[in-house]
Design a protein around this motif. Structure first.
Motif, mmCIF file in Angstrom:
data_model
loop_
_atom_site.group_PDB
_atom_site.id
_atom_site.type_symbol
_atom_site.label_atom_id
_atom_site.label_comp_id
_atom_site.label_asym_id
_atom_site.label_seq_id
_atom_site.Cartn_x
_atom_site.Cartn_y
_atom_site.Cartn_z
ATOM 1 N N MET A 1 -5.230 29.375 -8.400
ATOM 2 C CA MET A 1 -6.159 29.021 -9.476
ATOM 3 C C MET A 1 -5.497 29.319 -10.823
ATOM 4 O O MET A 1 -5.046 30.437 -11.056
ATOM 5 N N ASP A 2 -5.408 28.327 -11.694
ATOM 6 C CA ASP A 2 -4.807 28.530 -13.001
ATOM 7 C C ASP A 2 -5.726 27.930 -14.065
ATOM 8 O O ASP A 2 -6.728 27.278 -13.766
ATOM 9 N N LEU A 3 -5.367 28.167 -15.327
ATOM 10 C CA LEU A 3 -6.221 27.708 -16.423
ATOM 11 C C LEU A 3 -6.352 26.195 -16.443
ATOM 12 O O LEU A 3 -7.427 25.661 -16.746
ATOM 13 N N LEU A 4 -5.267 25.495 -16.135
ATOM 14 C CA LEU A 4 -5.323 24.035 -16.142
ATOM 15 C C LEU A 4 -6.329 23.533 -15.113
ATOM 16 O O LEU A 4 -7.118 22.621 -15.387
ATOM 17 N N SER A 5 -6.330 24.149 -13.930
ATOM 18 C CA SER A 5 -7.289 23.753 -12.897
ATOM 19 C C SER A 5 -8.722 23.983 -13.362
ATOM 20 O O SER A 5 -9.616 23.163 -13.116
ATOM 21 N N LEU A 6 -8.943 25.095 -14.038
ATOM 22 C CA LEU A 6 -10.293 25.405 -14.510
ATOM 23 C C LEU A 6 -10.742 24.424 -15.591
ATOM 24 O O LEU A 6 -11.905 24.025 -15.631
ATOM 25 N N ARG A 7 -9.824 24.031 -16.460
ATOM 26 C CA ARG A 7 -10.188 23.060 -17.499
ATOM 27 C C ARG A 7 -10.439 21.680 -16.885
ATOM 28 O O ARG A 7 -11.316 20.949 -17.343
ATOM 29 N N TYR A 8 -9.686 21.324 -15.859
ATOM 30 C CA TYR A 8 -9.950 20.073 -15.143
ATOM 31 C C TYR A 8 -11.343 20.118 -14.521
ATOM 32 O O TYR A 8 -12.128 19.169 -14.628
ATOM 33 N N PHE A 9 -11.653 21.248 -13.867
ATOM 34 C CA PHE A 9 -12.968 21.389 -13.241
ATOM 35 C C PHE A 9 -14.073 21.308 -14.276
ATOM 36 O O PHE A 9 -15.093 20.637 -14.075
ATOM 37 N N GLN A 10 -13.890 21.970 -15.428
ATOM 38 C CA GLN A 10 -14.900 21.951 -16.482
ATOM 39 C C GLN A 10 -15.168 20.527 -16.971
ATOM 40 O O GLN A 10 -16.314 20.123 -17.168
ATOM 41 N N ALA A 11 -14.103 19.744 -17.136
ATOM 42 C CA ALA A 11 -14.265 18.367 -17.606
ATOM 43 C C ALA A 11 -14.977 17.509 -16.561
ATOM 44 O O ALA A 11 -15.862 16.714 -16.894
ATOM 45 N N VAL A 12 -14.607 17.665 -15.294
ATOM 46 C CA VAL A 12 -15.263 16.883 -14.240
ATOM 47 C C VAL A 12 -16.731 17.281 -14.128
ATOM 48 O O VAL A 12 -17.616 16.433 -13.953
ATOM 49 N N ALA A 13 -17.018 18.576 -14.247
ATOM 50 C CA ALA A 13 -18.400 19.043 -14.164
ATOM 51 C C ALA A 13 -19.230 18.499 -15.321
ATOM 52 O O ALA A 13 -20.405 18.160 -15.146
ATOM 53 N N ARG A 14 -18.617 18.399 -16.497
ATOM 54 C CA ARG A 14 -19.344 17.899 -17.666
ATOM 55 C C ARG A 14 -19.672 16.416 -17.509
ATOM 56 O O ARG A 14 -20.775 15.977 -17.799
ATOM 57 N N HIS A 15 -18.711 15.642 -17.044
ATOM 58 C CA HIS A 15 -18.909 14.197 -16.920
ATOM 59 C C HIS A 15 -19.496 13.805 -15.567
ATOM 60 O O HIS A 15 -20.103 12.729 -15.453
ATOM 61 N N GLN A 16 -19.287 14.647 -14.550
ATOM 62 C CA GLN A 16 -19.636 14.313 -13.171
ATOM 63 C C GLN A 16 -19.079 12.936 -12.816
ATOM 64 O O GLN A 16 -19.749 12.096 -12.206
ATOM 65 N N HIS A 17 -17.836 12.754 -13.221
ATOM 66 C CA HIS A 17 -17.155 11.480 -13.020
ATOM 67 C C HIS A 17 -15.662 11.728 -13.186
ATOM 68 O O HIS A 17 -15.210 12.185 -14.244
ATOM 69 N N ILE A 18 -14.873 11.423 -12.145
ATOM 70 C CA ILE A 18 -13.446 11.723 -12.161
ATOM 71 C C ILE A 18 -12.718 10.914 -13.227
ATOM 72 O O ILE A 18 -11.911 11.445 -14.006
ATOM 73 N N SER A 19 -13.006 9.628 -13.311
ATOM 74 C CA SER A 19 -12.289 8.758 -14.255
ATOM 75 C C SER A 19 -12.553 9.165 -15.699
ATOM 76 O O SER A 19 -11.634 9.214 -16.523
ATOM 77 N N ARG A 20 -13.806 9.462 -16.037
ATOM 78 C CA ARG A 20 -14.121 9.852 -17.405
ATOM 79 C C ARG A 20 -13.475 11.190 -17.755
ATOM 80 O O ARG A 20 -13.010 11.389 -18.880
ATOM 81 N N ALA A 21 -13.463 12.111 -16.782
ATOM 82 C CA ALA A 21 -12.800 13.390 -17.025
ATOM 83 C C ALA A 21 -11.309 13.176 -17.261
ATOM 84 O O ALA A 21 -10.713 13.793 -18.153
ATOM 85 N N ALA A 22 -10.684 12.291 -16.473
ATOM 86 C CA ALA A 22 -9.259 12.011 -16.633
ATOM 87 C C ALA A 22 -8.975 11.404 -18.008
ATOM 88 O O ALA A 22 -7.965 11.730 -18.648
ATOM 89 N N GLU A 23 -9.868 10.525 -18.469
ATOM 90 C CA GLU A 23 -9.703 9.938 -19.805
ATOM 91 C C GLU A 23 -9.764 11.003 -20.887
ATOM 92 O O GLU A 23 -8.965 11.011 -21.828
ATOM 93 N N GLU A 24 -10.728 11.924 -20.768
ATOM 94 C CA GLU A 24 -10.844 12.998 -21.753
ATOM 95 C C GLU A 24 -9.598 13.882 -21.746
ATOM 96 O O GLU A 24 -9.088 14.279 -22.809
#
Length: 306
Positions: A1-24
């Motif tokens: 578990m690293d900070l990058l993984s946590l920020r990825y998770f936070q973005a996916v949780a916010r959008h509840q959408h993988i593609s939108r999180a990837a765009e952000e």
């Protein structure tokens, strides 16, 4: 578990959408998907429920998100604190509000006192404000309806009457006051659910066992007087709107015979959050020198002094 993984998770949780999180995040979608799968494997529980391509944060994910946001917010606070200690520029402040029109005066005063200060604004309903605060995206929110929770501090900025606006020529236009029960058959122009105008309208009607007939709803509160004046319906407006529009008002104003027909602007921040010198200046300006005495009239139109 690293900070990058946590920020990825936070973005996916916010959008509840993988593609939108990837765009952000400005990364490839497969990278985000692999990171989430690896994180779930490491934790030993699924964080999202999946139905085809759709994902939704589950109870484990929601619990994990609360702690992740707290941890990342602490790290972001630490970075800002060290930048301020190093004297890195004039600082920054981030604010969320349901409507941004009230912020012009205090931000002008902040920029005059602290030239070059960075300002970031978010227009958001209350639920989004809580997320912005919890994640550390904003230093403050200016809420138009109650916003409380663990770890939050709040001070009242101003309390103002809310009026009923009706089109000229409407049967009620000659009245000074009206009871909510008399409006049962009227049509209303309002904001979307979640914003303060809609919440108040529904609350006032619910007390009478009624449901308002909303025929026009949106996010652009500034357009409400023109829409009411065009005859689309009635609407609730803060008293400051009458002052701002002045003698060229497209509507007629009435008072409502209803308890607590007021809007209260409140400044809210996280209790344990780091506030930069710029953020502290914003809070001092917003609260004003007369806050201790409780005299907070005409907040939007005041002259701010440090």
């Amino acid at each position: 578990m690293d900070l990058l993984s946590l920020r990825y998770f936070q973005a996916v949780a916010r959008h509840q959408h993988i593609s939108r999180a990837a765009e952000e995040l400005r990364v490839a979608q497969p990278s985000v998907s692999r990171t989430i799968i690896r994180l779930e494997s490491e934790l030993g529980v699924p964080l999202f429920d999946r139905q085809g391509r759709r994902i939704r944060l589950n109870e484990h994910g929601a619990a994990f998100l609360r702690r992740v946001e707290r941890a990342l917010a602490e790290l972001d606070d630490a970075r800002r604190e060290m930048a301020d200690a190093a004297g890195d520029g004039p600082g920054r402040v981030a604010v969320a509000a349901e409507t941004l029109v009230q912020l012009g005066g205090v931000l002008a005063a902040l920029r005059a006192h602290r030239p070059g200060v960075g300002v970031r604004l978010f227009q958001a309903p209350p639920d989004a404000m809580r997320r912005h605060l919890r994640s550390g995206e904003v230093d403050f929110v200016v809420a138009s309806q109650p916003l409380s929770g663990p770890g939050l501090c709040a001070v009242e900025l101003v309390r103002e009457e809310v009026l009923l606006a009706v089109p000229p020529g409407h049967p009620l236009a000659g009245r000074e006051r009206v009871a909510v029960a008399e409006l049962a058959d009227e049509e209303f122009v309002s904001t979307r659910p979640g914003h303060w105008q809609r919440a108040m309208l529904e609350r006032l009607f619910a007390r009478e066992g009624l449901t308002p007939k909303v025929v026009c709803e949106g996010d652009e509160a500034a357009a409400t007087p023109e829409l009411i004046g065009a005859g689309l319906g009635l609407g609730l407006m803060p008293a400051v709107a009458r002052q701002t529009i002045g003698g060229h008002s497209p509507v007629v104003w009435l008072r409502l015979d209803a308890a607590d027909c007021h809007r209260t602007l409140t400044l809210v921040w996280r209790r344990d959050a780091y506030l930069s010198p710029a953020a502290q200046d914003f809070r001092r300006l917003a609260m004003g020198p007369d806050h201790a005495s409780g005299v907070m009239s005409s907040w939007r139109n005041r002259s701010w002094k440090v």
